[in-house]
Design a protein around this motif. Sequence first.
Motif, PDB file in Angstrom:
ATOM      1  N   ILE A   1       0.860  -1.190   0.000  1.00  0.00           N
ATOM      2  CA  ILE A   1       0.000   0.000   0.000  1.00  0.00           C
ATOM      3  C   ILE A   1       0.886   1.227   0.000  1.00  0.00           C
ATOM      4  O   ILE A   1       1.774   1.359   0.845  1.00  0.00           O
ATOM      5  N   ASP A   2       0.674   2.111  -0.938  1.00  0.00           N
ATOM      6  CA  ASP A   2       1.428   3.362  -1.021  1.00  0.00           C
ATOM      7  C   ASP A   2       0.488   4.423  -1.587  1.00  0.00           C
ATOM      8  O   ASP A   2       0.437   4.638  -2.797  1.00  0.00           O
ATOM      9  N   ARG A   3      -0.272   5.062  -0.674  1.00  0.00           N
ATOM     10  CA  ARG A   3      -1.341   5.946  -1.128  1.00  0.00           C
ATOM     11  C   ARG A   3      -1.382   7.220  -0.307  1.00  0.00           C
ATOM     12  O   ARG A   3      -1.015   7.234   0.865  1.00  0.00           O
ATOM     13  N   THR A   4      -1.860   8.273  -0.951  1.00  0.00           N
ATOM     14  CA  THR A   4      -2.104   9.559  -0.295  1.00  0.00           C
ATOM     15  C   THR A   4      -3.595   9.870  -0.361  1.00  0.00           C
ATOM     16  O   THR A   4      -4.242   9.637  -1.385  1.00  0.00           O
ATOM     17  N   TYR A   5      -4.107  10.410   0.751  1.00  0.00           N
ATOM     18  CA  TYR A   5      -5.517  10.784   0.854  1.00  0.00           C
ATOM     19  C   TYR A   5      -5.588  12.275   1.185  1.00  0.00           C
ATOM     20  O   TYR A   5      -4.915  12.755   2.090  1.00  0.00           O
ATOM     21  N   ILE A   6      -6.410  13.006   0.449  1.00  0.00           N
ATOM     22  CA  ILE A   6      -6.604  14.433   0.685  1.00  0.00           C
ATOM     23  C   ILE A   6      -8.099  14.685   0.787  1.00  0.00           C
ATOM     24  O   ILE A   6      -8.854  14.345  -0.122  1.00  0.00           O
TER      25      ILE A   6
END
Length: 566
Positions: free
Chosen positions: A41-46
């Motif tokens: 998992i390698d994710r960004t949440y904005i």
Amino acid sequence: MVRFIEDAPIVNEGYQVTDKGAWCWFADPRALHYKSKDGSIDRTYIGYIDTHGNIKAMQYDFHKKQQKEVLIRSCFQPDDHDNPTFLILPDERVMIFYSRHTDERCFYYRISREPGDITTLGEEKKIITENNTTYPSPFILSDDPDHIYLCWRGIGWHPTIAKLSLPDKKDNINVEWGPYQLVQSTGARPYAKYTSNGKDKILFTYTTGHPDQESPNFLYFNYIDIHTLQLEDVKGNVLSTIADGPFQINKRSEYVEQYPYTVVDSPEERDWVWQIAIDKPGNPVIAMVRISEDKTSHNYYYAHWTGKEWKKNFLAHAGGHFHQSSYIEKCYSGGMTIDPAQTNVIYCSIPVEGKYGRKYEIQKYMLNDGGDVVAVEAVTRNSRYNNVRPYIIPDSEDTPLRLTWMHGNYYDWIVSTTHPLGYCTAIHSDFRGFPVKTETENIEMTVEQAKDFKFDFKEDFVISVTLKPDTVKYRGCLLQLGKLGYYLNANTMKPEVRYQRKVYTSTNMLGTADTWAIMPRGTNGKWYVPQKYSELRLKLEYKNGILCTYVNGLLDQTIELLPFVR
């Protein structure tokens, strides 16, 4: 001597995350990066909210180089104080908190069904409280991995804390300790910012009250020790046992003499706070602003604890209020953010004369160990609109997506008849890797053409259709694809996917909060009747047994219909 780093005088407004979104700066983390230990998992949440009352989040997957925008909740109070905040649970699922602005006694939350993937959000749940809720800031600390510590503005409009259980098998949680009011001020509304050392302490800094009403307005600092559940000053002196009642603060000289290590700044001006972080030696650092008595002059400062005292370094003149409404919220600065990975780097929103006149631009300030500015670099320049409320995404130091901000015009923090345009901004970032959005895979068809489509689970498909519901008879089947139907429930206004005898109901209503634009300004606890869609874009995407529904480009439902069979 300060070194100014200059580039060619070109237009640089960053890269668009979403065309409609905004946030306040007291509910965090409003964005987050998460990379699992095994790297899968390698994710960004904005997260953000738009003027239509849609609470939304963008998820960017660095493995797939894929960007998706998720509808967390529709028809919410259209108020920028209601932006969502994120928490990674021990099982790697993502928990999202949100609440109305001061006028409802609950928090809402949704949890992803799959680790690290907010495109799989479960149903909406509530945390019921006895007092109002605003600005949720959640933490899980390594010394107590079985609980969530939630901080917010609650009891008496003051900093409040509760200890929550982790979600059970049905994603329900319990309040196991609290809520408790942390401090009691002589001011009406202290404004607090929180962070943690990740282990056993929550750090928070807060004002006497709102700078509009408090002059002078002091800035304070405390620790929360989760082992003792006590409040401490920066030297570790115990101030109170939280459950016994709030610690009393004020601006009198006797208080400052008795509790000197609780006071960060005691100016003759109006303080406000933007962020708190922890430097590499483990000391707190704070981004703050001093505002003049008449509220026309704002100045950015960097406060850091030296081990003996709070040292405050001037960074830059911040102009006055950044927005277009001259007679409200005169203490709204352009904004600041500290890079938590290198706390000697601060990003500030500064008024600059450019190609399109005086606009607020993002500038990067680099400080030496003493807190003095040694270099300044322009991040944005010659912008068409203001760039404000910057935010460095936590845990993002190994990614190219780090800095985000609001870009556009801003008239008010809430949509109303007074300012119907509200906070009509976009969210921009420093990341140039967002994919170009195309609809080349979509089969655009009419509702009549869709009747001939036979859904049989054997082939992937993407279909887009423009629906024009009857706003008088707002119910029934809106689209039929063979045995697969897209319906609107007349009682709830929520869309339903129906296949055979199964019904998959959305969390979100099929409508907007646009009704607020003709209502009085303010927070009153009311839920106005949603504005019905006379036209909407529906996209259905089926792949590997998963059906995704999109309403006006926002991912609404993710449904596992049947195992994929070729």
